[in-house]
Design a protein around this motif. Structure first.
Motif, short mmCIF file in Angstrom:
data_model
loop_
_atom_site.label_atom_id
_atom_site.label_comp_id
_atom_site.label_asym_id
_atom_site.label_seq_id
_atom_site.Cartn_x
_atom_site.Cartn_y
_atom_site.Cartn_z
N ALA A 1 43.40 39.43 37.40
CA ALA A 1 42.18 39.16 36.62
C ALA A 1 40.99 38.96 37.56
O ALA A 1 39.89 39.48 37.32
CB ALA A 1 42.39 37.93 35.74
N LYS A 2 41.20 38.22 38.64
CA LYS A 2 40.11 37.98 39.59
C LYS A 2 39.72 39.27 40.31
O LYS A 2 38.55 39.47 40.66
CB LYS A 2 40.52 36.91 40.60
N GLU A 3 40.69 40.12 40.53
CA GLU A 3 40.39 41.38 41.22
C GLU A 3 39.44 42.23 40.40
O GLU A 3 38.56 42.91 40.96
CB GLU A 3 41.70 42.12 41.47
N TYR A 4 39.58 42.20 39.07
CA TYR A 4 38.77 43.09 38.22
C TYR A 4 37.50 42.43 37.70
O TYR A 4 36.78 43.03 36.91
CB TYR A 4 39.62 43.58 37.05
N CYS A 5 37.21 41.22 38.17
CA CYS A 5 35.91 40.63 37.79
C CYS A 5 35.23 40.00 39.00
O CYS A 5 34.40 39.10 38.84
CB CYS A 5 36.08 39.60 36.67
N LYS A 6 35.58 40.45 40.18
CA LYS A 6 35.01 39.85 41.38
C LYS A 6 33.52 40.12 41.52
O LYS A 6 32.81 39.37 42.19
CB LYS A 6 35.75 40.35 42.61
N ASP A 7 33.02 41.17 40.86
CA ASP A 7 31.59 41.44 40.91
C ASP A 7 30.86 40.90 39.68
O ASP A 7 29.69 41.20 39.47
CB ASP A 7 31.34 42.94 41.04
N LEU B 1 34.45 35.62 36.50
CA LEU B 1 35.31 35.05 37.52
C LEU B 1 35.43 33.54 37.35
O LEU B 1 36.52 32.97 37.54
CB LEU B 1 34.75 35.38 38.90
N ASP B 2 34.35 32.90 36.96
CA ASP B 2 34.39 31.45 36.76
C ASP B 2 35.32 31.10 35.60
O ASP B 2 36.06 30.10 35.66
CB ASP B 2 32.97 30.94 36.48
N ILE B 3 35.33 31.90 34.56
CA ILE B 3 36.22 31.65 33.43
C ILE B 3 37.68 31.78 33.87
O ILE B 3 38.53 30.96 33.52
CB ILE B 3 35.90 32.62 32.27
N VAL B 4 37.95 32.82 34.65
CA VAL B 4 39.32 33.04 35.12
C VAL B 4 39.77 31.89 36.02
O VAL B 4 40.90 31.37 35.88
CB VAL B 4 39.41 34.38 35.86
N LEU B 5 38.91 31.46 36.92
CA LEU B 5 39.27 30.37 37.83
C LEU B 5 39.53 29.07 37.06
O LEU B 5 40.48 28.33 37.37
CB LEU B 5 38.16 30.17 38.86
N ALA B 6 38.67 28.80 36.08
CA ALA B 6 38.87 27.58 35.28
C ALA B 6 40.18 27.64 34.52
O ALA B 6 40.92 26.65 34.44
CB ALA B 6 37.69 27.40 34.33
N LYS B 7 40.50 28.79 33.96
CA LYS B 7 41.76 28.94 33.21
C LYS B 7 42.96 28.81 34.16
O LYS B 7 43.96 28.16 33.82
CB LYS B 7 41.76 30.32 32.54
N GLU B 8 42.85 29.40 35.33
CA GLU B 8 43.94 29.29 36.29
C GLU B 8 44.11 27.85 36.77
O GLU B 8 45.24 27.36 36.91
CB GLU B 8 43.66 30.20 37.49
#
Length: 974
Positions: A411-417, A422-429
């Motif tokens: 998920a982070k790989e495909y929203c790194k830009d 990316l913030d949503i993914v990090l918070a969920k992780e």
């Protein structure tokens, strides 16, 4: 801890550079710009091609931007999509009722196979206009072709595989090389290699694909209506051109591995996805009766290339008995299904339909969908219309799917830009890790989010996860900007406090020894981090206080070393009598000022090691600054310890070649005190030139005299050129030493004689040794027997001097004879000179009447002239004209003056009635003055021949044409 948290929160709210935080996980940060205010273009963007076919479209293929279209019964249209305005139409030339059944275009767009419903096959190459029949293929209805992407070229297909409707797989090769252009058959061979069967018998070969793995291994995928076969085998290196018969031969007696599904569409189709910049597909999708078998291709597996397989069933609105799918195309994250009236895109990650495009009835039923693998464009056609789909930003929402599947790395790989995603993914992780009690991983993720700092910190405090809290603070600290100095200071101080508390707890528990060592290493890494260096340096006083309050002297020293506060470190070691450690710190960091400061203390305890350290520092240390330490040390030390001071001074003098007078004077004092043997060798090595001696001569003389080193004093006297004092002192030590001193003033014979007389007087009067006195006479040629006789007492008999007196008389006799010989030689030389002068006066030369001047080439006897011994003859005025410009300025002036005087003497007298005697007298006086003037002029003008003398040699570099006349001369030649 709570107070630090409150301070950090206040600073966070005061900081202008920090964005407002989110109130809860999953809500985008308000500081981010919403990137979707404008309506995004769809992933699959359809475009209708502006093309109206004259006849119905039977089949369409496209590859490498080359599009081939079958129109009606007998027309083939080829279009280079790079030049769409230049279509090429080819007639099949069929007179029967044959129709195009299928067309196959290779990956280069060069080779086109046209299968007819009459079980015939035609071939057309991109570079030619004529369709060729493949006679060997006749009688077979072609269903599929497996192109050779590894050996194929624009003129040769290489070995390819052909599947028929009867289940046979043939191997063939087509070539249009120059040797076969006028031949009958372009097909080189056509041989059967295998037959595919289902439970009911042979089944049509729906698809064929050839791929090459590692180590020369080939994978061949073949499909029927319900089965997917794999043939795996190696083709020996160098035999690839011989085809794939060896791979199929392995399975002659048994079936290869295959996948089978019960349902049946009556056909099947397989699609592959090849990423950009790669030559081999990465994934596949097989459309069959039960759905779509999707998976990846792993070329490293030994027996099967298929991996991570799953079956996505068809969407509920697809009834395979009524509106079965017609074609399938695979992209990076979707496969597209072609139905008679629509297109559906299904995500390969979750099997959900993400796109559906319904076509109007006026366009007719959809016939086929294909993809150009090189440009990733999708083409769909009916009998009337052609459409093209562009795939745009296909991965835009993939991150969300991976996040919902808890595949956070993908998920982070495909929203790194896209920072808001990316913030949503990090918070969920982070939340996922916290719930699963993976607190350290949770802390690392939380540190990268925009959530409230204090909210996350309190969350870890309530869970009593101090280690995770430290990890969170470390990551948060690493993400702060350089301008956020207040937050950096607070976090650094808080982390130091946490580390010290944690180390204090672990240190008292022997069972936690390994954890203690690991935590200590982390703390030291934190202190030595380059990112924290400036902050720690600016707040080092606070850190020292924290370390002191915890009594952690070990880390206080470590922190001082990191801060390069080596003075504190060395002082700490000296206070604890750890002199070796103190010296090690000095040697490692090589700070000259610290050496000067601590050397007086260290040399009292470890003198040898200190001197070794000084020597290793080399020229970086100024030995003058170390002399006070050595003086204090040597005054209270034994002779053996003084040797260490001498060793360093000798290193400075002999290795570093120091010229400072203080260093040489101190070394002299040490030599005079403890090593008198080395004193004289040092003085002799220093030389006798006062300008190149680096010690103070007067100080050295006084020092040697105080310690009674007479030989050294004699040497110093010699250097100071005080030879009388040197001889006087040397006579007190050794007569031979005095003799060596007496010969030193080589340029002053009187002084040498005086010095030798001193030695002779000493030998005669003090030692009363007549023989030695006579030896002095032979040692010095300046002394005669008569000089020494006054020193002898009256009672000495002449026998002792007989030989010396005889030698002296013989010397006088030789000198007299030599003077006589010199006088005779002088007389003879004077006589010869007088004879030469007389001969020169009588010498003459003869001049013939026809002789001419060497300068003007006019007769010589017309005017006064000069005749030289070399034979050249010049008129007086011609010679004067040639010589005058080359004379020095002072001679030119003198010549002009002589000419004026000569002209004055040649004027006639105004009185014509003088007595005869008076005229004769005045004429005689004038004639004498005139002859002298002429002689002076001759000495200047006729000193040498102008052509043979030095004047000609000096004028060799003179140009023939004067520079100021050069232009004028050039113009005269034009």
């Amino acid at each position: 801890m709570a107070s630090i948290l409150d301070e950090y929160e206040d600073s966070l709210h005061r900081s202008v550079s920090v964005q407002p935080s989110r109130a809860s996980v999953g809500i985008p940060h308000s500081g981010y710009v919403n990137a979707r205010l404008e309506k995004e273009t769809p992933i699959f963007n359809k475009q209708r091609i502006d093309f109206t076919p004259p006849e119905k479209i039977n089949s369409l293929v496209v590859s490498s931007n080359q599009l081939c279209m079958s129109l009606g019964k007998d027309t083939l249209l080829r279009i280079d999509l790079g030049k769409p305005d230049e279509p090429n139409q080819v007639e099949l030339g069929r007179k029967d009722e044959a129709k195009v059944y299928k067309m196959f275009l290779d990956h280069t767009g060069s080779h086109l196979l046209i299968a007819l419903n009459t079980s015939e096959c035609l071939y057309l190459n991109r570079s030619v206009q004529k369709v060729r029949a493949l006679s060997r293929w006749k009688g077979h209805l072609i269903e599929s072709v497996g192109w050779n992407k590894f050996l194929g070229s624009e003129t040769n297909t290489g070995p390819i595989l052909v599947g028929t409707s009867q289940g046979q797989i043939y191997e063939a090769e087509i070539s249009v090389s120059e040797g076969s252009l006028f031949g009958t058959n372009p097909d080189q061979y056509f041989r059967q290699v295998y037959t595919l069967e289902e439970e009911s018998g042979p089944a049509p070969v729906c698809c064929l694909e050839i791929e090459r793995g590692i180590e020369g291994k080939f994978f061949i995928i073949a499909t029927t209506r319900k089965r997917l076969f794999q043939f795996v085998g190696k083709v020996p290196e160098g035999t690839e051109q011989q085809g794939f018969s060896s791979i199929f031969a392995v399975h002659a007696d048994h079936l290869p591995s295959f996948r089978e599904f019960p349902a049946n569409l009556g056909f099947s189709e397989i699609a592959f996805y090849t990423p950009k910049l790669r030559s081999s597909p990465r994934s596949f999708a097989w459309m069959m009766g039960n759905g779509v078998l999707y998976g990846t291709l792993d070329y490293s597996r030994p027996d099967s290339i298929l991996s991570d397989e799953r079956v996505w069933v068809y969407p509920p609105d697809i009834d395979v008995t009524v509106n079965k799918p017609i074609s399938i195309v695979l992209t990076q994250f979707h496969f597209l299904l072609l139905l008679p009236d629509r297109v559906k895109a299904v995500c390969t990650l979750n099997g959900q339909v993400v796109f559906q495009d319904l076509f109007l009835e006026k366009f007719g039923l959809l016939t086929r969908m294909i993809k150009d693998p090189t440009v990733q464009q999708i083409w769909i056609h009916t009998e009337k219309v052609v459409f093209r789909y562009h795939v745009q930003r296909e991965s835009r929402d993939v991150w969300k799917m991976y996040m919902n599947m808890n595949k956070f790395d993908l998920a982070k790989e495909y929203c790194k830009d896209r920072p808001e995603c990316l913030d949503i993914v990090l918070a969920k992780e982070a939340e996922h890790c916290f719930q699963n009690k993976r607190y350290l991983d949770s802390a690392k993720c939380y540190a990268l989010t925009q959530n409230y700092f204090e909210e996350i910190a309190l969350k870890f405090i309530e869970a009593k996860q101090e280690e995770a809290l430290m990890e969170f603070l470390i990551k948060k600290l690493s993400n702060l900007k350089p301008s956020e100095k207040t937050q950096t200071t607070l976090l650094t101080t808080w982390l130091t406090e946490l580390y010290l508390n944690w180390l204090g707890i672990l240190q008292g528990d022997p069972s936690q020894r390994n954890l203690y060592l690991d935590t200590r290493e982390k703390f030291r890494t934190f202190l030595s981090s380059p990112k924290n260096k400036d902050c720690l340096f600016n707040n080092r006083a606070s850190i020292y206080e924290l370390l002191a309050s915890h009594g952690d002297t070990e880390h206080m020293v470590y922190f001082a070393v990191i801060m390069q506060d080596y003075e504190r470190v060395v002082a700490h070691h000296c206070q604890h009598d750890e002199y070796d450690e103190a010296l090690n710190v000095l040697s490692r960091h090589r700070d000259e000022k610290l050496f000067y400061k601590f050397s007086p203390v260290l040399i009292q305890h470890i003198p040898k090691k200190v001197v070794d350290a000084w020597i290793s520092m080399g020229s970086r240390l100024d030995a003058r600054n170390l002399i006070p330490a050595l003086v204090n040390y040597s005054q209270s030390a034994s002779t053996q310890q003084i040797n260490e001071a001498i060793r360093y001074m000798e290193f400075c003098v002999y290795q570093l070649e120091e010229t400072q007078q203080a260093i040489h004077n101190y070394l002299l004092s040490l030599y005079a005190l403890c090593r008198p043997d080395s004193l004289l060798s040092y003085l002799e090595q220093a030389g006798t030139n006062p300008n190149r001696i680096h010690y103070d001569l007067k100080y050295a003389l006084r020092l040697c005299a105080e310690h009674g080193h007479h030989r050294a004093c004699v040497h110093i006297y010699k250097v100071m050129e005080l030879y009388e004092e040197a001889v006087d002192l040397a006579l007190q030590v050794d007569v031979d030493l005095a003799k060596s001193c007496a010969d030193l003033p080589e340029d002053d014979e009187e002084l040498r004689k005086k010095l030798w007389l001193k030695i002779a007087r000493h030998v005669v009067q003090e030692e009363k040794d007549v023989k030695k006195a006579m030896a002095c006479l032979s040692s010095c040629a300046l002394l005669k027997i008569e000089d020494v006789l006054p020193f002898f007492p009256d009672f000495v008999t002449i026998d002792h001097f007989k030989e010396a007196i005889c030698n002296s008389l013989e010397d006088y006799n030789k000198h007299i004879e030599e003077l006589k010989r010199e006088m005779e030689e002088a007389t003879q030389s004077a006589k010869r000179i007088r004879e030469d002068i007389q001969e020169m006066r009588n010498k003459y030369g003869s001049v013939e009447p026809q002789e001419k001047c060497a300068a003007c080439d006019f007769p010589l006897l017309n005017r006064p002239f000069y005749l030289f011994l070399c034979g050249h003859m010049f008129h007086y005025d011609c010679l004067l004209q040639a010589v005058f410009p080359n004379l020095p300025a002072y001679k030119q002036a003198k010549l002009e003056d002589l000419q004026k005087k000569l002209a004055a003497t040649s004027q006639p007298s105004k009185s014509h009635h003088r007595p005869k005697d008076a005229d004769t007298i005045s004429l005689g006086k004038g004639q004498q003055s005139r002859e002298q003037l002429k002689a002076d002029i001759d000495d200047i003008v006729a000193a040498e021949c102008v052509y043979c003398g030095e004047l000609m040699i000096r004028s060799i570099d003179k140009p023939f044409i004067e520079p100021q006349k050069y232009e004028e001369e050039m113009q005269s030649w034009l």
